[in-house]
Enzyme design. Structure first.
Site, PDB file in Angstrom:
ATOM      1  N   GLY A  12       3.763   4.540  -2.234  1.00  0.00           N
ATOM      2  CA  GLY A  12       3.983   5.949  -1.901  1.00  0.00           C
ATOM      3  C   GLY A  12       3.591   6.932  -2.989  1.00  0.00           C
ATOM      4  O   GLY A  12       4.080   8.062  -3.014  1.00  0.00           O
ATOM      5  N   ASN A  14       0.642   8.374  -3.342  1.00  0.00           N
ATOM      6  CA  ASN A  14      -0.109   9.485  -2.715  1.00  0.00           C
ATOM      7  C   ASN A  14       0.845  10.447  -2.035  1.00  0.00           C
ATOM      8  O   ASN A  14       0.681  11.664  -2.116  1.00  0.00           O
ATOM      9  CB  ASN A  14      -1.155   8.951  -1.727  1.00  0.00           C
ATOM     10  N   MET A  88      -0.486   0.564   5.914  1.00  0.00           N
ATOM     11  CA  MET A  88      -1.230  -0.689   5.957  1.00  0.00           C
ATOM     12  C   MET A  88      -1.130  -1.446   7.287  1.00  0.00           C
ATOM     13  O   MET A  88      -1.376  -2.639   7.319  1.00  0.00           O
ATOM     14  CB  MET A  88      -0.769  -1.591   4.805  1.00  0.00           C
ATOM     15  N   ARG A  89      -0.778  -0.755   8.347  1.00  0.00           N
ATOM     16  CA  ARG A  89      -0.777  -1.400   9.665  1.00  0.00           C
ATOM     17  C   ARG A  89      -2.097  -1.120  10.358  1.00  0.00           C
ATOM     18  O   ARG A  89      -2.596   0.012  10.332  1.00  0.00           O
ATOM     19  CB  ARG A  89       0.337  -0.836  10.564  1.00  0.00           C
ATOM     20  N   ASN A 104      -7.026   9.612   7.117  1.00  0.00           N
ATOM     21  CA  ASN A 104      -6.651   8.469   6.279  1.00  0.00           C
ATOM     22  C   ASN A 104      -7.416   8.546   4.967  1.00  0.00           C
ATOM     23  O   ASN A 104      -8.526   9.077   4.924  1.00  0.00           O
ATOM     24  CB  ASN A 104      -7.018   7.169   7.010  1.00  0.00           C
ATOM     25  N   HIS A 106      -9.006   6.032   2.050  1.00  0.00           N
ATOM     26  CA  HIS A 106      -9.343   4.625   1.821  1.00  0.00           C
ATOM     27  C   HIS A 106      -9.969   4.503   0.427  1.00  0.00           C
ATOM     28  O   HIS A 106     -10.834   5.311   0.063  1.00  0.00           O
ATOM     29  CB  HIS A 106     -10.319   4.141   2.905  1.00  0.00           C
TER      30      HIS A 106
HETATM   31  C1  GAR Z   1      -4.067   3.787  -1.878  1.00  0.00           C
HETATM   32  O1  GAR Z   1      -4.993   3.362  -2.849  1.00  0.00           O
HETATM   33  C2  GAR Z   1      -4.773   3.979  -0.535  1.00  0.00           C
HETATM   34  O2  GAR Z   1      -6.083   4.442  -0.651  1.00  0.00           O
HETATM   35  C3  GAR Z   1      -4.764   2.565  -0.016  1.00  0.00           C
HETATM   36  O3  GAR Z   1      -3.504   2.074  -0.348  1.00  0.00           O
HETATM   37  C4  GAR Z   1      -3.068   2.679  -1.571  1.00  0.00           C
HETATM   38  C5  GAR Z   1      -1.675   3.198  -1.360  1.00  0.00           C
HETATM   39  O4  GAR Z   1      -1.093   3.604  -2.552  1.00  0.00           O
HETATM   40  N1  GAR Z   1      -4.995   2.541   1.414  1.00  0.00           N
HETATM   41  C6  GAR Z   1      -5.676   1.609   2.034  1.00  0.00           C
HETATM   42  O5  GAR Z   1      -6.152   0.635   1.476  1.00  0.00           O
HETATM   43  C7  GAR Z   1      -5.812   1.829   3.521  1.00  0.00           C
HETATM   44  N2  GAR Z   1      -6.772   0.935   4.091  1.00  0.00           N
HETATM   45  P1  GAR Z   1       0.218   4.489  -2.541  1.00  0.00           P
HETATM   46  O6  GAR Z   1       1.197   3.814  -1.570  1.00  0.00           O
HETATM   47  O7  GAR Z   1       0.728   4.433  -3.949  1.00  0.00           O
HETATM   48  O8  GAR Z   1      -0.148   5.863  -2.096  1.00  0.00           O
END
Ligand code: GAR
Length: 186
Positions: A12, A14, A88-89, A104, A106
Site C-alpha cells: 500500500g 502507492n 494483485m487479483r 492501473n 504497472h
Molecule cells: C507496485 O509496484 C505496483 O506497480 C505493482 O505492485 C506494487 C504495489 O506496491 N502492481 C502490479 O504489479 C500490478 N500488476 P504498493 O502496494 O506498495 O503500492
C-alpha cells in the site's frame, strides 16, 4: 469534491503516496478496498482516516463472484475514478464491463513484462531502459490503453536499487495522472 476509490492488495505504498499528496486536498479517497485481510496497506490507509473495506477473495467460489462483490462495493461510492494500486487479483470481464473508469499502475514499460513479477523480469532482461506504465483497465490483463509512462536509463543497479527507482517513478507519476484525468479540461 471529486471522489476516488483505491484498490490494493499488499504493502500500500502507492495508496499512502496518493493519500499524502491528494486526499482531502484536491480530492477525497472515499474508500480503499483490499482483497487481503493481512495487507499492510490497511494500516496505512487508516492513518489517513480512509475507510477500508476488506473483501476476502478466498471466501468466494469464483473470480466472477468476487468481482461482483467488488463492483458493488465500488458502486456504493460512485467514484469519479477507480485507482488500482498494487491490486494483485486478475479481474474477469464482470469488472471491466461495469467499471469503465478504472486505471492501473504497472511496474514495467508495457506492453513488456505483463503480469506477475514484472520488476524482477524487467531487471533480469537485457533492456537498457526500465520504467512504469499507467493504463486504463480493460478486459485483458495489463493491456488497456496506455495513459502515461516514465522510464530511466539503467546503470549497474542491484535489484533493490532498481526496485527503488521503479517505485520512485510510480510515486511521481501516479498522483499526476490522477489529477490530470480528474481536473484537466478535455
Ligand atoms: C507496485 O509496484 C505496483 O506497480 C505493482 O505492485 C506494487 C504495489 O506496491 N502492481 C502490479 O504489479 C500490478 N500488476 P504498493 O502496494 O506498495 O503500492
Amino acid at each position: 469534491m471529486k471522489k476516488i476509490v483505491i484498490l490494493f492488495s499488499g504493502n500500500g505504498t502507492n495508496l499512502q503516496n496518493i493519500a499524502k499528496k491528494l486526499h482531502n486536498k484536491s480530492l477525497i479517497i472515499a474508500k480503499a478496498i483490499t482483497n487481503n485481510p493481512k495487507a499492510k496497506g490497511i494500516e496505512r490507509a487508516k492513518r489517513f482516516g480512509i475507510d477500508v473495506e476488506v473483501i476476502d477473495h478466498t471466501k468466494f467460489i469464483s473470480r466472477e463472484e468476487f468481482d461482483k462483490a467488488l463492483v458493488a462495493a465500488i458502486k456504493e461510492v460512485e467514484p469519479d475514478l477507480v485507482v488500482l494500486a498494487g491490486f494483485m487479483r486478475i479481474l474477469t470481464p464482470v469488472f471491466a464491463q461495469t467499471i469503465t473508469n478504472a486505471i492501473n499502475i504497472h511496474p514495467s514499460l508495457l506492453p513488456l513484462f505483463k503480469g506477475a513479477k514484472a520488476i524482477e523480469r524487467s531487471f533480469t532482461s537485457d533492456m537498457r531502459v526500465a520504467g512504469v506504465t499507467v493504463h486504463w483497465v480493460s478486459k485483458e490483463l495489463d493491456s488497456g490503453k496506455i495513459i502515461e509512462q516514465a522510464c530511466f536509463h539503467r546503470e549497474d543497479e542491484s535489484l533493490e536499487e532498481f526496485e527503488a527507482k521503479i517505485h520512485a517513478l510510480e510515486y511521481e507519476i501516479y498522483p499526476k495522472v490522477i489529477t490530470k484525468l480528474l481536473f484537466d479540461e478535455k
